[in-house]
Design a protein around this motif. Structure first.
Motif, short mmCIF file in Angstrom:
data_model
loop_
_atom_site.label_atom_id
_atom_site.label_comp_id
_atom_site.label_asym_id
_atom_site.label_seq_id
_atom_site.Cartn_x
_atom_site.Cartn_y
_atom_site.Cartn_z
N ASP A 17 0.75 -1.31 0.07
CA ASP A 17 -0.07 0.03 0.01
C ASP A 17 0.85 1.43 0.01
O ASP A 17 0.36 2.48 -0.48
N ALA A 18 2.05 1.20 0.55
CA ALA A 18 2.91 2.44 0.86
C ALA A 18 3.53 2.78 -0.40
O ALA A 18 3.79 3.88 -0.70
N THR A 19 3.67 1.65 -1.29
CA THR A 19 4.57 1.93 -2.52
C THR A 19 3.83 2.35 -3.68
O THR A 19 4.18 2.71 -4.66
N ARG A 20 2.36 2.06 -3.44
CA ARG A 20 1.46 2.71 -4.78
C ARG A 20 1.24 4.05 -4.53
O ARG A 20 0.90 4.80 -3.74
N THR A 21 1.65 4.64 -5.88
CA THR A 21 1.47 6.05 -6.08
C THR A 21 0.46 6.29 -6.97
O THR A 21 -0.09 5.40 -7.42
N PRO A 22 -0.19 7.44 -7.08
CA PRO A 22 -1.41 7.71 -8.02
C PRO A 22 -0.78 7.46 -9.36
O PRO A 22 -1.66 6.83 -10.04
N ALA A 23 0.50 7.77 -9.53
CA ALA A 23 0.99 7.32 -11.15
C ALA A 23 0.94 5.92 -11.20
O ALA A 23 0.39 5.39 -12.50
N ASN A 59 17.83 13.19 -20.42
CA ASN A 59 17.57 11.88 -20.14
C ASN A 59 16.46 11.49 -19.13
O ASN A 59 16.55 10.68 -18.19
N THR A 60 15.34 12.28 -19.00
CA THR A 60 14.13 12.03 -18.51
C THR A 60 13.20 11.99 -19.43
O THR A 60 12.75 12.58 -20.09
N LEU A 61 12.47 10.81 -19.54
CA LEU A 61 11.26 10.43 -20.31
C LEU A 61 10.12 10.96 -19.56
O LEU A 61 9.89 10.20 -18.44
N THR A 62 8.97 11.57 -20.18
CA THR A 62 7.95 12.07 -19.43
C THR A 62 6.61 11.35 -20.27
O THR A 62 6.82 11.62 -21.44
N ILE A 63 5.84 10.78 -19.76
CA ILE A 63 4.59 10.17 -20.55
C ILE A 63 3.30 10.90 -19.99
O ILE A 63 3.34 10.72 -18.60
N ARG A 64 2.49 11.50 -20.56
CA ARG A 64 1.44 12.10 -20.18
C ARG A 64 0.27 11.65 -20.66
O ARG A 64 0.29 11.58 -22.10
N ALA A 65 -0.66 11.49 -20.24
CA ALA A 65 -1.97 10.92 -20.75
C ALA A 65 -3.25 11.38 -19.92
O ALA A 65 -3.32 11.92 -18.91
N GLU A 66 -4.39 11.63 -20.54
CA GLU A 66 -5.68 12.00 -20.26
C GLU A 66 -6.78 10.88 -20.30
O GLU A 66 -6.96 10.67 -21.34
N ARG A 67 -7.65 10.77 -19.25
CA ARG A 67 -8.66 9.86 -19.27
C ARG A 67 -9.98 10.64 -18.84
O ARG A 67 -9.97 10.97 -17.59
N PRO A 68 -10.92 11.12 -19.47
CA PRO A 68 -11.95 11.75 -19.18
C PRO A 68 -12.93 11.13 -18.43
O PRO A 68 -12.97 9.67 -18.40
N PHE A 87 -2.76 12.05 -16.27
CA PHE A 87 -1.79 11.47 -15.39
C PHE A 87 -0.25 11.53 -16.09
O PHE A 87 -0.30 12.00 -17.31
N ALA A 88 0.74 11.38 -15.22
CA ALA A 88 2.03 11.55 -15.96
C ALA A 88 2.96 10.55 -15.10
O ALA A 88 2.73 10.31 -13.95
N ARG A 89 3.87 10.21 -15.93
CA ARG A 89 4.94 9.15 -15.42
C ARG A 89 6.26 9.73 -15.76
O ARG A 89 6.25 9.95 -17.20
N ARG A 90 7.14 9.82 -15.06
CA ARG A 90 8.66 10.34 -15.42
C ARG A 90 9.63 8.91 -15.22
O ARG A 90 9.68 8.23 -13.96
N LEU A 91 10.19 8.73 -16.03
CA LEU A 91 11.57 7.81 -15.82
C LEU A 91 12.89 8.58 -16.20
O LEU A 91 12.96 9.04 -17.30
#
Length: 144
Positions: A17-23, A59-68, A87-91
């Protein structure tokens, strides 16, 4: 019915539960290497492919998406488990990747990115040559 105390089970549940983030909840991801490329698979069901934005900077990959949200403003929620919004995710990418050749495909609700390993970072074999040496004015070639 008596329930026995298992501290490891309870600790596993706590850390899960602690390692689950919104992303990670909204954009669950798998990452693996296959040959000379890394593959990132991100679940994005219900996302319009036109809303997906992928950027690479320093060297940072950012993925953004929208779910209505599919419900109207007057909806009375009985259960709400599906995330919606932007939502966004960075690697953070290591060196040695060909970020200029990243490929992206969105199919069946899964965004798949392929990130090739740069040619300079691939292991290579260095051939050792047998040299020639000079002995009293004559050239001796090595025998094989």
């Amino acid at each position: 019915m008596t329930r026995t105390f298992d501290p490891f089970r309870d600790m596993d549940r706590f850390f899960a539960d602690a390692t689950r983030t919104p992303a990670s909840v909204a954009m669950p991801m798998d990452l693996y290497r296959s040959g000379d490329e890394y593959v990132v698979a991100i679940d994005l069901p219900g996302v319009d492919p036109a809303s997906i934005d992928i950027d690479v900077e320093d060297n940072t990959l950012t993925i953004r998406a929208e779910r209505p949200s599919r419900a109207g403003e007057d909806a009375q929620w009985l259960s709400r488990e599906r995330a919606f919004g932007t939502f966004a995710r960075r690697l953070n990418l290591g060196s040695g990747l060909a970020t200029d050749r990243i490929g992206a495909d969105y199919s069946d609700g899964v965004l798949t990115l392929t990130i090739p390993v740069a040619e300079a970072a691939k292991p290579r074999r260095i051939e050792v040559k047998h040299g020639t040496r000079t002995i009293a004015g004559a050239v001796e070639t090595p025998q094989e």
